[in-house]
Motif scaffolding. Sequence first.
Motif, short mmCIF file in Angstrom:
data_model
loop_
_atom_site.label_atom_id
_atom_site.label_comp_id
_atom_site.label_asym_id
_atom_site.label_seq_id
_atom_site.Cartn_x
_atom_site.Cartn_y
_atom_site.Cartn_z
N LYS A 1 -37.90 18.51 -3.42
CA LYS A 1 -36.47 18.30 -3.17
C LYS A 1 -35.80 19.50 -2.52
O LYS A 1 -35.17 19.36 -1.45
N VAL B 1 -34.27 19.60 1.39
CA VAL B 1 -32.83 19.82 1.58
C VAL B 1 -32.61 20.99 2.53
O VAL B 1 -31.82 20.90 3.48
N ARG B 2 -33.27 22.09 2.28
CA ARG B 2 -33.09 23.28 3.13
C ARG B 2 -33.59 23.02 4.55
O ARG B 2 -32.94 23.42 5.52
N TYR C 1 -33.84 20.14 6.20
CA TYR C 1 -33.01 19.21 6.96
C TYR C 1 -31.61 19.72 7.21
O TYR C 1 -30.93 19.26 8.13
N ASN C 2 -31.16 20.67 6.41
CA ASN C 2 -29.90 21.32 6.74
C ASN C 2 -30.01 22.08 8.06
O ASN C 2 -29.04 22.20 8.81
N LYS C 3 -31.20 22.60 8.34
CA LYS C 3 -31.41 23.36 9.57
C LYS C 3 -31.89 22.48 10.72
O LYS C 3 -31.54 22.72 11.88
N TYR C 4 -32.67 21.45 10.40
CA TYR C 4 -33.26 20.60 11.44
C TYR C 4 -32.96 19.12 11.17
O TYR C 4 -33.86 18.36 10.79
N PRO C 5 -31.71 18.70 11.35
CA PRO C 5 -31.40 17.29 11.11
C PRO C 5 -32.02 16.36 12.15
O PRO C 5 -32.19 15.17 11.89
#
Length: 310
Positions: free
Chosen positions: A107, A111-112, A114-118
């Motif tokens: 998790k 989260v980290r 996808y915050n940078k690479y959506p």
Amino acid sequence: MNSKLLSFLEEIKAQGNMSKAAQALFVTQPYISRVIKNAEVNFGVKLIDRSSHPIQLTYAGDRLLAYLQEENRLRSNLDREMTHLSQFKYGHLTIASNEVVTNDLYKPILVRFYNKYPNIHAQITRMTSRDAEKRLLSGTLDFFVGHALQSHKVDYQPAARLPLVLVIPKTSKLFVPGQLYSKYEDLDLTKLSGESFIGTPQEDNYQRLVNSYYNDVGITPEYSIEVPDLHLASDLALEHVGAIVTPEPFAGEHRLTDEQKAGINIVKIPTDVLTANFGISYIKNKQTSEPVTDLLEIITEYVDEYTPKR
């Protein structure tokens, strides 16, 4: 050709009349007849029962229509997915882990990341180390988070040494009532020979590691149950079904009910005796883009935080 044949068969079935089907599709009747006739010659069967009124599809015609409809559905799904994937700037990553890695670890990593690479598409799955090695070599898997793999073609980056514990159920001769933790050095582990153990598939790297440990300390386990997932195996051990060696986080005191605590002893295996070493495996040429490099760093960081320190 298939799309035309599909629409012609659908409309003939709906209208029961060749002329009405032609009118509905804005084509001529001879054109529909020619397409149907060519298909009948190609497949060697009659698709239309022209002797009935209204006309009907034969059994072969119905089956062909069903196949064409399924083909059309799959094509539509493929087109949608390809359009979806084309919107991701960095493409697609496939990441797998074995059962040693929990959702609690995944998790924060995701989260980290996808915050940078959506704008990246990732597929997360679980599989055994053996299956992961095959898929890495075939190019259908980008990363495997778990034990080191055997192939020299696969690069491996160590991430952590995960401490292990031995869970002893109340049915064992070594069980001591009234205490949750037992000292490793106080136990004669050979007394566990012949007692009920819980295992995972024997071909998995983790189970081979544990089997080697049993052999080294003189334990001959009697596997009463073998399950495909280490999480399930550990949960069964916590319910006193049998003994097991499992990663320490799987038998953490915070996870246990009072009833479970009363029915097991937990033995912390010294880390100089046995640990589950795991990390990240990948084919070297995959490690080329910024997202891939960052993912490696994120996994390494969170695995270190997740691993119990002794």
